[in-house]
Design an enzyme around this catalytic site. Structure first.
Site, PDB file in Angstrom:
ATOM      1  N   LYS A   1      39.734  38.934  36.537  1.00 33.71           N
ATOM      2  CA  LYS A   1      38.303  38.625  36.484  1.00 33.71           C
ATOM      3  C   LYS A   1      37.453  39.882  36.675  1.00 33.71           C
ATOM      4  O   LYS A   1      36.371  40.009  36.089  1.00 33.71           O
ATOM      5  CB  LYS A   1      37.950  37.569  37.534  1.00 33.71           C
ATOM      6  CG  LYS A   1      38.436  36.173  37.192  1.00 33.71           C
ATOM      7  CD  LYS A   1      37.758  35.634  35.938  1.00 33.71           C
ATOM      8  CE  LYS A   1      38.064  34.173  35.709  1.00 33.71           C
ATOM      9  NZ  LYS A   1      37.313  33.592  34.563  1.00 33.71           N
TER      10      LYS A   1
ATOM     11  N   TYR B   1      44.808  37.247  39.741  1.00 34.17           N
ATOM     12  CA  TYR B   1      43.680  36.534  39.139  1.00 34.17           C
ATOM     13  C   TYR B   1      42.390  37.316  39.363  1.00 34.17           C
ATOM     14  O   TYR B   1      41.576  37.477  38.441  1.00 34.17           O
ATOM     15  CB  TYR B   1      43.572  35.138  39.748  1.00 34.17           C
ATOM     16  CG  TYR B   1      42.371  34.353  39.302  1.00 34.17           C
ATOM     17  CD1 TYR B   1      42.328  33.769  38.042  1.00 34.17           C
ATOM     18  CD2 TYR B   1      41.258  34.206  40.133  1.00 34.17           C
ATOM     19  CE1 TYR B   1      41.217  33.044  37.624  1.00 34.17           C
ATOM     20  CE2 TYR B   1      40.152  33.486  39.729  1.00 34.17           C
ATOM     21  CZ  TYR B   1      40.133  32.910  38.478  1.00 34.17           C
ATOM     22  OH  TYR B   1      39.038  32.192  38.066  1.00 34.17           O
TER      23      TYR B   1
ATOM     24  N   SER C   1      34.405  35.099  38.752  1.00 29.87           N
ATOM     25  CA  SER C   1      34.791  34.528  40.040  1.00 29.87           C
ATOM     26  C   SER C   1      34.363  35.437  41.177  1.00 29.87           C
ATOM     27  O   SER C   1      34.337  36.672  41.035  1.00 29.87           O
ATOM     28  CB  SER C   1      36.313  34.348  40.092  1.00 29.87           C
ATOM     29  OG  SER C   1      36.752  34.002  41.392  1.00 29.87           O
TER      30      SER C   1
END
Length: 203
Positions: A173, A169, A150
């Site tokens: 990643k 998050y 991402s």
């Protein structure tokens, strides 16, 4: 003919990959999902039961299921091995999706729980996935391993545009990107290209 194994094909990007790649009847696509029955029904409804698509149960948070998925996949692909191994599945937490990191600390127990789930799925789960399926990749001709990452893991993007949200998050990643680099360091000598790819903004 190329052989693809893709996690998280029940919806979103993963299903898009499955649909697009399977349009070439020479390709063989194995999709790993948590809910096999529902995904098989979706494939039958939307794609018309293509003979070159196989749906296999596999859960990134369950090592035993991934090990069984690797065995099931080996039976499907045989000596052809895997050309493209795609780690697409991920846990996209809503807890941190819209809040800056300072606000997350107001709910410490949920922060701990979500952080653990993110790391287990997006990092540890992909380590197990790559390790268990690597023997099949080494048998393949193309030998490519791809992790869907991402832009939220890009430090320049975060710093240049002051992106406050999705801290947990993003961290998961970013950790995945490091794991990918470590797999590349180990398997480059065997002709395996391991890399991360960000799909950009998607619906």
């Amino acid at each position: 003919m190329s052989v693809y194994v893709i996690t998280g094909v029940s919806s979103g990007i993963g299903f898009g990959f499955l649909k697009s790649i399977s349009e070439d009847p020479q390709n063989l696509v194995v999709g790993l999902v948590r809910n096999k029955a529902a995904t098989e029904e979706k494939v039958a409804t939307e794609l018309g039961k293509p003979s070159n698509v196989h749906i296999v149960h596999g859960d990134l948070t369950n090592y035993a299921s991934l090990k069984q998925a690797a065995a099931d996949t080996a039976n499907i692909v045989g000596e052809r091995g895997i050309d493209y191994l795609v780690g697409n599945a991920a846990f996209p937490a809503q807890f941190d999706a819209y809040s800056p990191i300072g606000e997350l600390g107001e709910e410490p127990e949920e922060l701990d729980d979500i952080a653990a789930k993110l790391f287990k799925t997006n990092v540890t789960g992909n380590i197990h996935f790559f390790n268990l399926f690597m023997p099949l990749v080494l048998k393949g001709k193309t030998k490519k391993v791809i992790a869907i990452t991402s832009g939220h893991a890009d430090l320049d993007f975060i710093n240049n545009f002051d992106i406050e949200n999705s801290a947990l998050y993003s961290a998961s990643k970013a950790a995945l990107n490091i794991i990918v680099a470590k797999f590349s360091a180990q398997y480059k000598k065997d002709g395996v290209l391991v890399f991360s790819m960000s799909p950009g903004v998607v619906e």
